[in-house]
Design a protein around this motif. Structure first.
Motif, short mmCIF file in Angstrom:
data_model
loop_
_atom_site.label_atom_id
_atom_site.label_comp_id
_atom_site.label_asym_id
_atom_site.label_seq_id
_atom_site.Cartn_x
_atom_site.Cartn_y
_atom_site.Cartn_z
N HIS A 111 53.42 45.31 30.37
CA HIS A 111 52.81 46.52 30.94
C HIS A 111 51.51 46.23 31.68
CE1 HIS A 111 55.82 48.48 28.59
NE2 HIS A 111 55.29 48.08 27.46
N THR A 112 51.06 44.97 31.68
CA THR A 112 49.82 44.63 32.39
C THR A 112 50.09 43.54 33.43
OG1 THR A 112 49.22 43.11 30.60
CG2 THR A 112 48.27 45.32 30.53
N VAL A 113 51.29 43.55 33.99
CA VAL A 113 51.66 42.56 35.01
C VAL A 113 50.96 42.90 36.32
CG1 VAL A 113 53.56 41.66 36.40
CG2 VAL A 113 53.84 41.95 33.92
N LEU A 114 50.39 41.88 36.95
CA LEU A 114 49.69 42.02 38.22
C LEU A 114 50.48 41.33 39.32
CD1 LEU A 114 46.19 40.99 36.83
CD2 LEU A 114 47.00 43.33 37.22
N GLY A 115 50.31 41.81 40.54
CA GLY A 115 50.98 41.21 41.68
C GLY A 115 50.08 40.28 42.45
N PRO A 116 50.58 39.68 43.52
CA PRO A 116 49.78 38.77 44.35
C PRO A 116 48.53 39.47 44.88
CG PRO A 116 52.10 38.64 44.95
CD PRO A 116 51.96 39.80 44.01
N GLY A 117 47.39 38.79 44.75
CA GLY A 117 46.15 39.32 45.26
C GLY A 117 45.52 40.42 44.43
N GLU A 118 46.19 40.87 43.39
CA GLU A 118 45.67 41.96 42.56
C GLU A 118 44.67 41.39 41.56
OE1 GLU A 118 47.41 45.77 40.02
OE2 GLU A 118 48.77 44.23 40.81
N VAL A 120 42.33 40.66 38.33
CA VAL A 120 42.45 40.87 36.90
C VAL A 120 41.17 41.52 36.39
CG1 VAL A 120 41.56 38.56 36.29
CG2 VAL A 120 43.07 39.78 34.71
N SER A 121 41.30 42.42 35.41
CA SER A 121 40.14 43.05 34.78
C SER A 121 40.06 42.53 33.34
CB SER A 121 40.30 44.57 34.78
OG SER A 121 40.31 45.07 36.11
N PRO A 122 39.28 41.48 33.13
CA PRO A 122 39.27 40.86 31.81
C PRO A 122 38.41 41.62 30.82
CG PRO A 122 37.80 39.69 33.27
CD PRO A 122 38.46 40.76 34.09
N PRO A 123 38.61 41.38 29.53
CA PRO A 123 37.69 41.92 28.53
C PRO A 123 36.38 41.15 28.58
CG PRO A 123 39.23 40.43 27.49
CD PRO A 123 39.66 40.55 28.93
N VAL A 124 35.43 41.55 27.78
CA VAL A 124 34.17 40.80 27.69
C VAL A 124 34.47 39.45 27.03
CG1 VAL A 124 31.86 40.75 26.71
CG2 VAL A 124 32.79 42.89 27.62
N THR A 125 34.22 38.38 27.75
CA THR A 125 34.57 37.05 27.27
C THR A 125 33.63 36.03 27.90
OG1 THR A 125 36.28 35.31 27.30
CG2 THR A 125 36.32 36.89 29.10
N GLN A 126 33.38 34.96 27.17
CA GLN A 126 32.57 33.86 27.68
C GLN A 126 33.43 32.72 28.20
OE1 GLN A 126 29.20 34.30 27.86
NE2 GLN A 126 29.74 36.34 27.07
#
Length: 322
Positions: A111-118, A120-126
């Motif tokens: 349900h969180t598949v992204l396409g080319p050029g889209e 990513v919205s990551p969580p807070v991460t180091q």
């Protein structure tokens, strides 16, 4: 054949073929899911019906993920990757004996598949990372949907290939896998697929004598080449991944199976485990994954998104009666 999904500013999303430098919709309103359900032989017949159509210039459309997966299994089939990333995530470089016995996988989020050029919205991460993989897309064939396929039967269900980027928050992954489950929240915020599906017959010339797909794969962060490998360095040929997935289970048209991350820098985590000081991905970084015979999949890193806080586990009495 190349099969894709796309949209334009003035039209609804469409599914069809990429022919030369144009996109041509499937006839009769068919979707990628419909074509996968009919199988590769039928797809050739559909292609013949529309191959001379004018279509729309590829440059005028925005490509979407080429399939909306029924499920996504992601394997860990490259020994070199396991050696490096285990040191980065678990603090110890090793390939456990169990790895050699079977091609292990986990299920990830369709349900969180992204396409080319889209982006990513990551969580807070180091420790944000990418993973360069090739993915197989399952189509209709004799035996598909049945349990316990042989490798030969599984090979007939291999409709085509695409590129997969399994975005990873390594610090979250390391924490949750200490509980002996996962990866989960370290992974399920985004997975990129694309740019299209290349049908299996197109890559047959790259199969070696043992059935491994000997295509070159490269990973770039910005203008820097950080990883390169041959997909044929994986421990099992791709049809055997499908066969293993079907053990006492089922694979169906539309399922996507990732090869796992290629070795020799297919992700930053492997390089960190080998002592590299390359930084984790930051907002604005652009990752470009290139696979011979398929194309390239580009994705940018968007801003990190903070989730609402949840409290830790509560201490409980372990009473057995109210």
């Amino acid at each position: 054949m190349r099969i894709a999904r796309w949209e334009t500013p003035v039209a609804e999303p469409s599914d069809g073929f990429i022919i030369d430098d144009r996109v041509v919709p499937f006839p009769d309103g068919l979707t990628v899911a419909d074509v996968l359900a009919q199988g590769l032989d039928a797809a050739h017949g559909i292609y013949d019906r529309v191959k001379d159509a004018a279509g729309t210039p590829l440059s005028d459309v925005r490509l979407l993920a080429p399939v909306q997966p029924a499920s996504i299994r992601d394997f860990v089939a490259f020994e070199e990757h396991v050696e490096g990333v285990s040191a980065s995530v678990d603090g110890k470089s090793e390939v456990v004996p169990e790895w050699y016995k079977a091609p292990t996988f986990y299920f990830t989020n369709p349900h969180t598949v992204l396409g080319p050029g889209e982006p990513v919205s990551p969580p807070v991460t180091q420790r944000l990372d990418f993973e360069l993989e090739i993915a197989v897309v399952v189509g209709a064939a004799a035996g598909v949907g049945e349990a316990n396929l042989t490798a030969a039967e599984a090979a007939s269900t291999l409709f085509g290939y695409t590129i997969m980027n399994d975005w990873s928050a390594r610090d979250l992954q390391s924490r949750e896998m200490k509980v002996r489950l996962g990866p989960a929240k370290g992974k399920d915020f985004g997975l990129s697929l694309g740019p299209w599906i290349v049908t299996a017959d197109e890559l047959e010339p790259y199969l070696d004598a043992d059935g491994f797909l000997a295509v070159r794969a490269e990973a770039w962060v910005g203008d820097r080449l950080v990883g390169e490998d041959l997909v044929s360095n994986m421990g099992w040929p791709l049809p055997e991944l499908i066969a293993y997935a079907s053990r006492n289970s089922r694979v169906v048209p539309g399922d996507v199976l990732g090869s796992g991350t290629v070795g020799n820098g297919g992700c930053l985590g492997e390089l960190w485990g080998r002592g590299s000081e390359l930084p984790a991905l930051q907002t604005g970084d652009v990752v470009r994954l290139v696979v011979e015979g398929i194309g390239e999949l580009v994705g940018a890193v968007g801003p990190q998104v903070a989730a609402p806080e949840l409290p830790p586990a509560r201490e409980r009495s372990r009473a057995r009666r109210r």
